[in-house]
Design a protein around this motif. Sequence first.
Motif, short mmCIF file in Angstrom:
data_model
loop_
_atom_site.label_atom_id
_atom_site.label_comp_id
_atom_site.label_asym_id
_atom_site.label_seq_id
_atom_site.Cartn_x
_atom_site.Cartn_y
_atom_site.Cartn_z
N UNK A 164 0.84 -1.20 0.00
CA UNK A 164 0.00 0.00 0.00
C UNK A 164 0.88 1.25 0.00
N UNK A 165 1.93 1.24 0.82
CA UNK A 165 2.85 2.39 0.85
C UNK A 165 3.51 2.59 -0.52
N UNK A 166 3.86 1.51 -1.16
CA UNK A 166 4.46 1.59 -2.50
C UNK A 166 3.46 2.17 -3.49
N UNK A 167 2.21 1.74 -3.41
CA UNK A 167 1.18 2.28 -4.29
C UNK A 167 1.01 3.78 -4.07
N UNK A 168 0.95 4.19 -2.81
CA UNK A 168 0.78 5.60 -2.51
C UNK A 168 1.98 6.44 -2.97
N UNK A 169 3.17 5.85 -2.86
CA UNK A 169 4.38 6.56 -3.29
C UNK A 169 4.39 6.76 -4.81
N UNK A 170 3.68 5.91 -5.53
CA UNK A 170 3.65 6.00 -6.99
C UNK A 170 2.34 6.55 -7.52
N UNK A 171 1.65 7.32 -6.71
CA UNK A 171 0.33 7.81 -7.10
C UNK A 171 0.37 8.71 -8.33
N UNK A 172 1.48 9.38 -8.57
CA UNK A 172 1.60 10.27 -9.72
C UNK A 172 2.48 9.70 -10.83
N UNK A 173 2.90 8.46 -10.70
CA UNK A 173 3.75 7.84 -11.71
C UNK A 173 2.91 7.42 -12.91
#
Length: 129
Positions: A25-34
């Motif tokens: 989930x943290x990885x997904x949130x970190x890539x929210x604008x990728x």
Amino acid sequence: MKLFGSTMNNLEQGLKYASLKNKTIAHNLANIDTPNYKAKDVTFKEQLGQAQSRIEAKRTHSKHIPFSTSNQGIEITSRENVTYNHNGNSVDIDKEMTELAENQIYYQALIDRVNGKFNSIKTILRGGN
């Protein structure tokens, strides 16, 4: 003789799942604008259900229906065929935050259960006091 039977092993597997889910989930949130990033998800409960439906049972008669076994574990999958943003990204912040809250509750419940097991041992060692 095992002190807790398979309880601690099951709790450990649950904690591994919850930890990996939190990291995902943290990885997904970190890539929210990728651009074109596909959100990841951790599957364990689905695989647990599938594995439980294929438990090997002791057959005492040749006409008994056989069961197959499978050692499936925790798996990370991508959410394909879903796009929430104009740049092809499939991270939905509301979904991620909801899953994060659910996962934190699940993790805390497992930790409380582990603490309960150890508190039982402490009570026994103190003579029931």
